[in-house]
Design an enzyme around this catalytic site. Structure first.
Site, PDB file in Angstrom:
ATOM      1  N   TYR A 158      30.129  59.878  14.076  1.00  0.00           N
ATOM      2  CA  TYR A 158      29.093  59.310  13.615  1.00  0.00           C
ATOM      3  C   TYR A 158      29.579  58.772  12.073  1.00  0.00           C
ATOM      4  CZ  TYR A 158      24.296  58.296  15.280  1.00  0.00           C
ATOM      5  OH  TYR A 158      23.346  57.671  15.821  1.00  0.00           O
ATOM      6  N   GLU A 167      27.729  56.523   9.696  1.00  0.00           N
ATOM      7  CA  GLU A 167      26.609  55.689   9.153  1.00  0.00           C
ATOM      8  C   GLU A 167      27.104  55.667   7.470  1.00  0.00           C
ATOM      9  OE1 GLU A 167      23.015  57.811   9.404  1.00  0.00           O
ATOM     10  OE2 GLU A 167      22.258  56.499  10.977  1.00  0.00           O
ATOM     11  N   ASP A 176      27.482  29.820  12.752  1.00  0.00           N
ATOM     12  CA  ASP A 176      27.523  30.876  13.887  1.00  0.00           C
ATOM     13  C   ASP A 176      28.509  30.257  14.610  1.00  0.00           C
ATOM     14  OD1 ASP A 176      27.102  32.413  15.958  1.00  0.00           O
ATOM     15  OD2 ASP A 176      25.083  32.264  15.966  1.00  0.00           O
ATOM     16  N   THR A 218      30.370  36.694  17.404  1.00  0.00           N
ATOM     17  CA  THR A 218      30.603  37.671  18.187  1.00  0.00           C
ATOM     18  C   THR A 218      32.244  37.912  18.221  1.00  0.00           C
ATOM     19  OG1 THR A 218      30.908  35.977  20.153  1.00  0.00           O
ATOM     20  CG2 THR A 218      28.589  37.148  19.636  1.00  0.00           C
ATOM     21  N   LYS A 236      34.159  36.519  22.949  1.00  0.00           N
ATOM     22  CA  LYS A 236      33.851  35.148  23.370  1.00  0.00           C
ATOM     23  C   LYS A 236      35.623  34.581  23.282  1.00  0.00           C
ATOM     24  CE  LYS A 236      29.206  34.956  22.945  1.00  0.00           C
ATOM     25  NZ  LYS A 236      27.784  34.032  22.516  1.00  0.00           N
ATOM     26  N   ARG A 264      33.205  43.620  23.318  1.00  0.00           N
ATOM     27  CA  ARG A 264      31.794  43.166  23.022  1.00  0.00           C
ATOM     28  C   ARG A 264      31.379  43.773  21.529  1.00  0.00           C
ATOM     29  NH1 ARG A 264      30.592  40.776  27.320  1.00  0.00           N
ATOM     30  NH2 ARG A 264      28.648  39.785  26.250  1.00  0.00           N
TER      31      ARG A 264
END
Ligand SMILES: *Cc1c(COP(=O)(O)O)cnc(C)c1O
Length: 428
Positions: free
Chosen positions: A62, A64, A208, A234, A237, A243
């Site tokens: 974790y 954060e 984008d 992203t 692609k 991903r």
């Protein structure tokens, strides 16, 4: 490049022992990806190295916060992973700042709204049926319900964005945010043209580049870096990573973007994904990747020419990038019927609206196809005639209900795929 063949139960031995049911499904998906011609323009094959990085113990942490400013201890290594990946992203795309934590493209875009807009503010983006993305202010998306989405399209006669229309809309609606780029856009994006409109109306400009990030990294599409305030992308692609997503920006927007991603929208980053993005960015900086990006475009252009020669109607008349949008109206086959027949033939595409479509979005007139995945298998332009011929035969078979042609093409597809093993799939 391709790893040696390994039988399914030895590729994932722990999974096979612990959960035979899911192991069998994974093995079946591996077989499907190996044996089919995957033409979904947003899909690809990641390298074995990217696959390995995304399956590491970085998963167990974790984290954060950001490197040096975490809410959890034990981040000595994770900080280095995230810093290394962010540095590679900045270098590759030539932007001042990189946030590599967004879970995927849609949350990355929502973070941009959170960084710059208040609910009800106006955003200008490309409309979904014209090739834009849901998150560019389309009605059913949170971005179109919580914000005032104003949408531009493409010209009916050219199939291309008309910057005069964009400018008129921007002057009339005074958006605070403008998106350029999209999800079914076969033509080069004029980042400089959008930038001059954004400057004129005082809007933040976001490129984008989810679909074309790999082409930009590989030098096969102009870069938005000199022109825009924020780049959203992203990583899975054409960039050929796991991903995930990234937000890159000018230095002046770094703080707003970081605060929007965390704590604004997300909790802990997916560290195994961050590492895999880092690996993909390192791969994307190589000469091999530059040839890959160039070959993706060559394959798409060649496939477009071969399809046009067989009477297929290409939106905008062709392509500058990795994708083709095909209007099947003249072939007298709806997009969904064609896509389902192609799938039975081992050719995987998606049905898609075409600009000014007279059919419904869930049953549109077109299909969208792309060359990133087949190019990752090393399939050359000289095979695009064969691919176009298969598509032609299957679309005609879909019209006449000729299932035996579909079956014949299925066998031909598998035979060609056998000759071009996919990265990351050491099947035996
Ligand atoms: C794919 C895509 C996205 C969204 O990415 P997800 O990871 O599916 O949420 C956003 N914008 C554009 C232009 C895309 O093509």
């Amino acid at each position: 490049m391709t790893a040696p063949s390994v039988p399914a139960d030895l590729r994932h031995p722990a999974l096979a022992a612990a959960d035979p049911e899911l192991a069998a499904l994974v093995a079946a998906e591996e077989r499907l990806q190996a044996d089919t011609l995957r033409l979904i323009p947003s899909e690809n094959y990641v390298s074995a190295a990217v696959l390995e990085a995304s399956g590491t113990v970085l998963q167990n942490k974790y984290s954060e916060g950001y490197p040096g400013k975490r809410y959890y201890e034990g981040q000595q290594i994770i900080d280095q992973v995230e810093t290394l990946t962010a540095e590679r992203a900045k270098g590759l795309f030539g932007m001042d700042h990189a946030n590599v934590q967004p879970y995927s493209g849609s949350p990355a875009n929502l973070a941009v709204y959170l960084a710059f807009l208040k609910p009800g503010d106006t955003v200008l983006g490309m409309s979904l049926p014209m090739g834009g993305h849901l998150t560019h202010g389309w009605g059913v998306s949170a971005t179109g319900t919580w914000f005032n989405g104003v949408q531009y399209g493409v010209r009916r006669d050219t199939g291309r964005v008309d910057l005069d229309e964009v400018r008129d809309l921007a002057l009339a609606e005074r958006p605070k945010l403008i998106f350029c780029g999209g999800t079914a856009v076969p033509r080069e994006i004029d980042f400089a043209g959008f930038a001059s409109i954004a400057r004129e109306v005082g809007a933040v400009l976001v490129a984008d580049i989810a679909h074309i990030a790999g082409l930009i990294a590989g030098g096969a599409h102009p870069s938005p870096a000199p022109h825009v305030d924020v780049v959203s992308t992203t990583t899975h692609k054409t960039l050929r990573g796991p991903r995930g997503a990234m937000l890159l920006s000018r230095a002046e927007h770094a703080r707003a973007i970081d605060r929007a991603v965390f704590p604004g929208l997300q909790g802990g980053p997916h560290n195994q994904t961050t590492a895999a993005i880092g690996v993909a960015l390192r791969e994307a900086a190589t000469p091999d990747f530059r040839s890959y990006a160039r070959d993706v475009v060559t394959n798409a252009r060649t496939l477009g020419e071969e399809l046009a020669a067989r009477g297929f109607d290409l939106v905008s008349g062709g392509t500058d990038n990795h994708l083709l949008l095909i209007d099947l109206t003249a072939k007298d086959v709806p997009g969904k019927v064609a896509a389902k027949a192609l799938d039975r033939a081992g050719i995987v595409v998606n049905h898609n609206s075409v600009p000014y479509d007279t059919r419904k979005p869930f049953d549109p007139s077109g299909i969208r196809i792309g060359t990133p995945a087949l190019t990752s298998r090393g399939i050359p332009a000289s095979e695009m005639g064969t691919v176009a011929e298969w598509i032609d035969r299957v679309v005609e078979a879909a019209r006449t209900g000729d299932e035996s042609t579909v079956t014949k093409v299925r066998a031909e597809v598998t035979a060609l795929m056998d000759g071009y093993p996919a990265p990351g799939l050491p099947l035996s």
